[in-house]
Design a protein around this motif. Structure first.
Motif, PDB file in Angstrom:
ATOM      1  N   ASN A  73       1.571  19.582   6.255  1.00  0.00           N
ATOM      2  CA  ASN A  73       0.779  18.388   6.561  1.00  0.00           C
ATOM      3  C   ASN A  73       1.666  17.216   6.971  1.00  0.00           C
ATOM      4  OD1 ASN A  73       1.686  18.484   3.808  1.00  0.00           O
ATOM      5  ND2 ASN A  73       0.423  16.708   3.370  1.00  0.00           N
ATOM      6  N   ILE A  74       2.958  17.314   6.664  1.00  0.00           N
ATOM      7  CA  ILE A  74       3.890  16.231   6.976  1.00  0.00           C
ATOM      8  C   ILE A  74       4.831  16.629   8.100  1.00  0.00           C
ATOM      9  CG2 ILE A  74       5.779  14.816   6.053  1.00  0.00           C
ATOM     10  CD1 ILE A  74       4.348  15.092   3.294  1.00  0.00           C
ATOM     11  N   PHE A  75       5.354  17.854   8.031  1.00  0.00           N
ATOM     12  CA  PHE A  75       6.291  18.297   9.061  1.00  0.00           C
ATOM     13  C   PHE A  75       6.086  19.772   9.331  1.00  0.00           C
ATOM     14  CE2 PHE A  75      10.400  19.849  10.639  1.00  0.00           C
ATOM     15  CZ  PHE A  75      10.578  18.977  11.701  1.00  0.00           C
ATOM     16  N   ARG A  76       5.820  20.122  10.553  1.00  0.00           N
ATOM     17  CA  ARG A  76       5.631  21.510  10.946  1.00  0.00           C
ATOM     18  C   ARG A  76       6.931  21.968  11.572  1.00  0.00           C
ATOM     19  NH1 ARG A  76       4.274  25.316   9.215  1.00  0.00           N
ATOM     20  NH2 ARG A  76       2.501  24.395   8.239  1.00  0.00           N
ATOM     21  N   GLY A  77       7.854  22.406  10.743  1.00  0.00           N
ATOM     22  CA  GLY A  77       9.238  22.726  11.049  1.00  0.00           C
ATOM     23  C   GLY A  77       9.636  23.234  12.402  1.00  0.00           C
ATOM     24  N   ILE A  78       9.408  24.505  12.679  1.00  0.00           N
ATOM     25  CA  ILE A  78       9.979  25.135  13.862  1.00  0.00           C
ATOM     26  C   ILE A  78       9.513  24.447  15.144  1.00  0.00           C
ATOM     27  CG2 ILE A  78      10.155  27.286  15.177  1.00  0.00           C
ATOM     28  CD1 ILE A  78       9.688  28.732  12.446  1.00  0.00           C
ATOM     29  N   GLY A  79       8.193  24.270  15.305  1.00  0.00           N
ATOM     30  CA  GLY A  79       7.658  23.669  16.526  1.00  0.00           C
ATOM     31  C   GLY A  79       8.108  22.236  16.711  1.00  0.00           C
ATOM     32  N   SER A  80       7.924  21.416  15.693  1.00  0.00           N
ATOM     33  CA  SER A  80       8.309  20.006  15.796  1.00  0.00           C
ATOM     34  C   SER A  80       9.800  19.852  15.987  1.00  0.00           C
ATOM     35  CB  SER A  80       7.884  19.251  14.532  1.00  0.00           C
ATOM     36  OG  SER A  80       6.487  19.274  14.401  1.00  0.00           O
ATOM     37  N   GLY A  81      10.572  20.608  15.247  1.00  0.00           N
ATOM     38  CA  GLY A  81      12.027  20.517  15.355  1.00  0.00           C
ATOM     39  C   GLY A  81      12.532  20.899  16.732  1.00  0.00           C
ATOM     40  N   ARG A  82      11.990  21.991  17.255  1.00  0.00           N
ATOM     41  CA  ARG A  82      12.411  22.464  18.578  1.00  0.00           C
ATOM     42  C   ARG A  82      12.078  21.408  19.634  1.00  0.00           C
ATOM     43  NH1 ARG A  82       9.718  27.388  19.193  1.00  0.00           N
ATOM     44  NH2 ARG A  82      11.237  28.280  17.788  1.00  0.00           N
ATOM     45  N   ASN A  83      10.902  20.805  19.522  1.00  0.00           N
ATOM     46  CA  ASN A  83      10.496  19.779  20.493  1.00  0.00           C
ATOM     47  C   ASN A  83      11.409  18.563  20.441  1.00  0.00           C
ATOM     48  OD1 ASN A  83       8.390  21.441  21.191  1.00  0.00           O
ATOM     49  ND2 ASN A  83       6.885  20.352  19.942  1.00  0.00           N
ATOM     50  N   LEU A  84      12.022  18.316  19.306  1.00  0.00           N
ATOM     51  CA  LEU A  84      12.921  17.172  19.156  1.00  0.00           C
ATOM     52  C   LEU A  84      14.389  17.547  19.368  1.00  0.00           C
ATOM     53  CD1 LEU A  84      11.303  15.587  15.961  1.00  0.00           C
ATOM     54  CD2 LEU A  84      11.132  14.735  18.311  1.00  0.00           C
ATOM     55  N   GLY A  85      14.662  18.815  19.620  1.00  0.00           N
ATOM     56  CA  GLY A  85      16.037  19.261  19.796  1.00  0.00           C
ATOM     57  C   GLY A  85      16.767  19.476  18.481  1.00  0.00           C
ATOM     58  N   ILE A  86      16.032  19.650  17.408  1.00  0.00           N
ATOM     59  CA  ILE A  86      16.612  19.851  16.074  1.00  0.00           C
ATOM     60  C   ILE A  86      16.772  21.354  15.837  1.00  0.00           C
ATOM     61  CG2 ILE A  86      16.218  19.543  13.600  1.00  0.00           C
ATOM     62  CD1 ILE A  86      14.544  17.042  14.350  1.00  0.00           C
ATOM     63  N   ASP A  87      17.931  21.761  15.320  1.00  0.00           N
ATOM     64  CA  ASP A  87      18.125  23.198  15.087  1.00  0.00           C
ATOM     65  C   ASP A  87      17.257  23.680  13.928  1.00  0.00           C
ATOM     66  OD1 ASP A  87      21.415  22.977  13.530  1.00  0.00           O
ATOM     67  OD2 ASP A  87      19.472  23.006  12.576  1.00  0.00           O
ATOM     68  N   ARG A  88      17.062  24.980  13.857  1.00  0.00           N
ATOM     69  CA  ARG A  88      16.129  25.590  12.907  1.00  0.00           C
ATOM     70  C   ARG A  88      16.465  25.252  11.457  1.00  0.00           C
ATOM     71  NH1 ARG A  88      12.865  30.318  11.913  1.00  0.00           N
ATOM     72  NH2 ARG A  88      12.248  30.001   9.743  1.00  0.00           N
ATOM     73  N   ALA A  89      17.719  25.341  11.062  1.00  0.00           N
ATOM     74  CA  ALA A  89      18.087  25.071   9.670  1.00  0.00           C
ATOM     75  C   ALA A  89      17.759  23.624   9.307  1.00  0.00           C
ATOM     76  CB  ALA A  89      19.559  25.363   9.427  1.00  0.00           C
ATOM     77  N   SER A  90      18.078  22.685  10.170  1.00  0.00           N
ATOM     78  CA  SER A  90      17.771  21.270   9.895  1.00  0.00           C
ATOM     79  C   SER A  90      16.268  21.049   9.815  1.00  0.00           C
ATOM     80  CB  SER A  90      18.379  20.368  10.966  1.00  0.00           C
ATOM     81  OG  SER A  90      19.789  20.406  10.892  1.00  0.00           O
ATOM     82  N   ALA A  91      15.518  21.686  10.704  1.00  0.00           N
ATOM     83  CA  ALA A  91      14.055  21.565  10.662  1.00  0.00           C
ATOM     84  C   ALA A  91      13.511  22.113   9.349  1.00  0.00           C
ATOM     85  CB  ALA A  91      13.437  22.298  11.847  1.00  0.00           C
ATOM     86  N   ASP A  92      14.070  23.222   8.878  1.00  0.00           N
ATOM     87  CA  ASP A  92      13.628  23.789   7.604  1.00  0.00           C
ATOM     88  C   ASP A  92      13.939  22.857   6.434  1.00  0.00           C
ATOM     89  OD1 ASP A  92      12.619  25.974   8.926  1.00  0.00           O
ATOM     90  OD2 ASP A  92      14.113  27.392   8.173  1.00  0.00           O
TER      91      ASP A  92
END
Length: 181
Positions: A73-92
């Motif tokens: 509800n606050i952060f949808r990791g993989i999709g949001s992170g990828r769209n921002l250029g954030i790597d998977r581990a940081s998004a997690d």
């Protein structure tokens, strides 16, 4: 059994019936999306209040309750992170922090409703949560406290569903219940 996993018992002499819990210790996995209700993001106060009431009712029957809360509800990791250029581990890791926010919100509402709780985090956040230690979690449950597991497993690449299964095994839960949207 009914919605709360309760097995109805035979009526007692003199009227009334006694309900016996089907499980002594449960782990409830709540998705972050379930906390949103009909909102686009964030936490729906009515949903949180309703969950708190139901959790209190189950604990009043003598059931030990542990929770794992998601953070979608606050952060949808993989999709949001990828769209921002954030790597998977940081998004997690960002997602883990979202679960901490949800855990603290749930703790506050439960405590306001008279339910003693403890938040145990898989990542170190000593100012706001106890560190996850299996024996500590077990002791809190034995004392009748609701234990809220935050930050998933503490490792990237694992979902909060995985954390729920892992924690349920670690605390010897009789059942895992999943409440998702």
């Amino acid at each position: 059994t009914d919605r709360a996993g309760v097995i109805p018992r035979k009526p007692r002499p003199g009227g009334g019936s006694v309900r016996k819990p089907a499980y002594q210790r449960i782990l409830l996995k709540l998705s972050g999306e379930a906390l949103m209700g009909r909102k686009a993001f964030g936490i729906d106060e009515e949903i949180l209040a309703g969950l708190s009431k139901e959790i209190r009712e189950v604990t009043e029957m003598g059931v030990q309750v542990a929770l794992v809360v998601g953070g979608g509800n606050i952060f949808r990791g993989i999709g949001s992170g990828r769209n921002l250029g954030i790597d998977r581990a940081s998004a997690d890791y960002m997602g883990m922090l979202a679960t901490v926010i949800n855990s603290i919100a749930l703790q506050e509402v439960l405590e306001q409703n008279g339910v003693d709780t403890r938040v145990l985090s898989a990542i170190e956040l000593r100012a706001i949560a106890e560190p996850y230690i299996r024996r500590r979690a077990m002791r809190h449950l034995e004392k009748g406290r609701v234990v809220i597991f935050a930050a998933g497993t503490g490792n990237p690449y694992f979902t909060t569903d995985t954390a729920a299964a892992l924690r349920a095994m670690e605390i010897n839960a009789d059942a895992i219940l999943k409440a998702t949207k």
